[in-house]
Design an enzyme around this catalytic site. Sequence first.
Site, PDB file in Angstrom:
ATOM      1  N   GLU A 124       0.842  -1.199   0.000  1.00  0.00           N
ATOM      2  CA  GLU A 124       0.000   0.000   0.000  1.00  0.00           C
ATOM      3  C   GLU A 124       0.873   1.243   0.000  1.00  0.00           C
ATOM      4  O   GLU A 124       1.849   1.333   0.736  1.00  0.00           O
ATOM      5  CB  GLU A 124      -0.869   0.082   1.264  1.00  0.00           C
ATOM      6  CG  GLU A 124      -2.089  -0.779   1.291  1.00  0.00           C
ATOM      7  CD  GLU A 124      -2.901  -0.528   2.574  1.00  0.00           C
ATOM      8  OE1 GLU A 124      -2.911   0.627   3.060  1.00  0.00           O
ATOM      9  OE2 GLU A 124      -3.489  -1.481   3.083  1.00  0.00           O
ATOM     10  N   GLU A 162     -13.542   4.690  -0.696  1.00  0.00           N
ATOM     11  CA  GLU A 162     -14.378   3.786   0.111  1.00  0.00           C
ATOM     12  C   GLU A 162     -15.129   4.618   1.135  1.00  0.00           C
ATOM     13  O   GLU A 162     -14.593   5.009   2.164  1.00  0.00           O
ATOM     14  CB  GLU A 162     -13.504   2.730   0.793  1.00  0.00           C
ATOM     15  CG  GLU A 162     -12.814   1.799  -0.186  1.00  0.00           C
ATOM     16  CD  GLU A 162     -11.887   0.812   0.504  1.00  0.00           C
ATOM     17  OE1 GLU A 162     -12.372  -0.200   1.047  1.00  0.00           O
ATOM     18  OE2 GLU A 162     -10.667   1.071   0.513  1.00  0.00           O
ATOM     19  N   LYS A 185     -15.333   3.590   4.983  1.00  0.00           N
ATOM     20  CA  LYS A 185     -14.121   3.309   5.740  1.00  0.00           C
ATOM     21  C   LYS A 185     -14.078   4.185   6.986  1.00  0.00           C
ATOM     22  O   LYS A 185     -14.312   5.388   6.913  1.00  0.00           O
ATOM     23  CB  LYS A 185     -12.886   3.553   4.864  1.00  0.00           C
ATOM     24  CG  LYS A 185     -11.621   2.951   5.448  1.00  0.00           C
ATOM     25  CD  LYS A 185     -10.459   3.023   4.477  1.00  0.00           C
ATOM     26  CE  LYS A 185      -9.231   2.355   5.072  1.00  0.00           C
ATOM     27  NZ  LYS A 185      -8.052   2.487   4.213  1.00  0.00           N
ATOM     28  N   GLU A 198      -9.280   9.148   4.934  1.00  0.00           N
ATOM     29  CA  GLU A 198      -9.222   7.705   4.716  1.00  0.00           C
ATOM     30  C   GLU A 198     -10.211   7.254   3.648  1.00  0.00           C
ATOM     31  O   GLU A 198     -10.046   6.199   3.038  1.00  0.00           O
ATOM     32  CB  GLU A 198      -9.510   6.952   6.021  1.00  0.00           C
ATOM     33  CG  GLU A 198      -8.433   7.081   7.079  1.00  0.00           C
ATOM     34  CD  GLU A 198      -7.231   6.185   6.807  1.00  0.00           C
ATOM     35  OE1 GLU A 198      -7.208   5.527   5.756  1.00  0.00           O
ATOM     36  OE2 GLU A 198      -6.321   6.159   7.650  1.00  0.00           O
TER      37      GLU A 198
END
Length: 467
Positions: free
Chosen positions: A263, A317, A320, A326
């Site tokens: 990541e 997302e 999340k 994030e």
Amino acid sequence: MALSIFFFLLLILFSILPANAQSYIGVNYGLLADNLPPPSDAAKLLQSTSIHKVRLYGADPAIIKSLAGTGVEIVIGVANGDLPSLASDINVASQWINSNVLPFYPASKIILINVGNEILLSNDLNLLNQLLPAMQNVQKALEAVSLGGKIKVSTVHAMTVLGQSEPPSAGSFAPGYQTGLKGILQFLSETGSPFVINPYPFFAYLSDQRPETLSFCLFQPNPGRVDSNTGIKYMNMFDAQVDAVHSALKSMGFEKVEVVVAETGWPTSGDSNVVGPSVENAKAYNGNLIAYLRSMVGTPLMPGKSIDTYIFALFDENLKPGPSFERSFGLFKPDLSMAYDIGLTKTSSSSSSQTSQSPPGGKATTSMGWCVPKEDATEEQLQASLDWVCGHGIDCGPIMPGGACFEPNNVVSHTAYAMNLYFQKSLETAMDCDFSQTARITSDNPSYNNCIYPRAGGLEIKASGER
């Protein structure tokens, strides 16, 4: 000089290779959202890009099946909560392989199974003690169906696994983790599996928000940071973080274990009190990262190869947890449109490789022209750009003493040559001729006398007049 010429030729080679040959570029495909497109649509999207690998956090059968026959390599994951049962019973591991691998392989190119995600960060002693046995049982289950070695087994670590990361040559694992890591590293070494890590220059910037740190994190021109042990000048945080991991592996006697980046990325937005998230910064980080990987320069301690790198993430997302940034790492929107263009589509890649044809009259140009310094750029800014470019595998021999472009011997002239050479090896997007807003694109051929400004394809540019 011979080494510089080698890298120069290597850069040209990779600038003309088809996009699907760039097997080191991957992406994370997270599912913590309620607005994601169907897996079949995501698979088509991936096929339209130069993304060659996908990392899943679990083993979603619909996604794995949708990628069958696409050639996209797949990393799947074992949930943290499954570790105790996998560690205690080989039959459970066999059942996991029978359910999540055998129905899809080899049509779906599963290449790696990550057993757990950032387990050491959890500080759950039960999980920590069962991590290696779980990995070993998954490996045995693969070997039982003749897939040992064809599909690797590893686990993902956060950068906090390091107790020291500066300077990079002094990188070492935190003392509390070293005993547990020794067995894991021995397993990775014996099975030829990678050490998988999550380096995020973004988080490094959050803890040090100086402008020069931002440039260092975004692969932009900066003064660099010298490793006091080796004298190596690091020009970006990604190199520094990855080399710190390599040094930590070396300190434990496992320097031959491959490093894979599971990541890394940069968010496009966040709360107003968080400095750093923006579309501009995300585009700069991920775009420059991809250009850097394509250069095949490698890190100072691991030169000459690109590290398999999975960018976070394919989509935003919206479910999340955590700070708002994030939920804003996506390269693409749920409607499959780009969040920002960093040259990932095969169309843009192929169009950039079609810019090497000579027009009538013998004057070779690119589709966008040449990259040169802006008139108002300071010598300090240009020197930083010059150091950055020449530190990234670009052959700066022609502007060294005795070189065809050494005269006039000044920063402006030398930086112009270096900037343009970097630009010609890139995807030739305007972003690649930015250099912290100190460069511009011109249609005027900057070549002069015997100083020929080369371009992608290696064809000569006929000089006209003096500079």
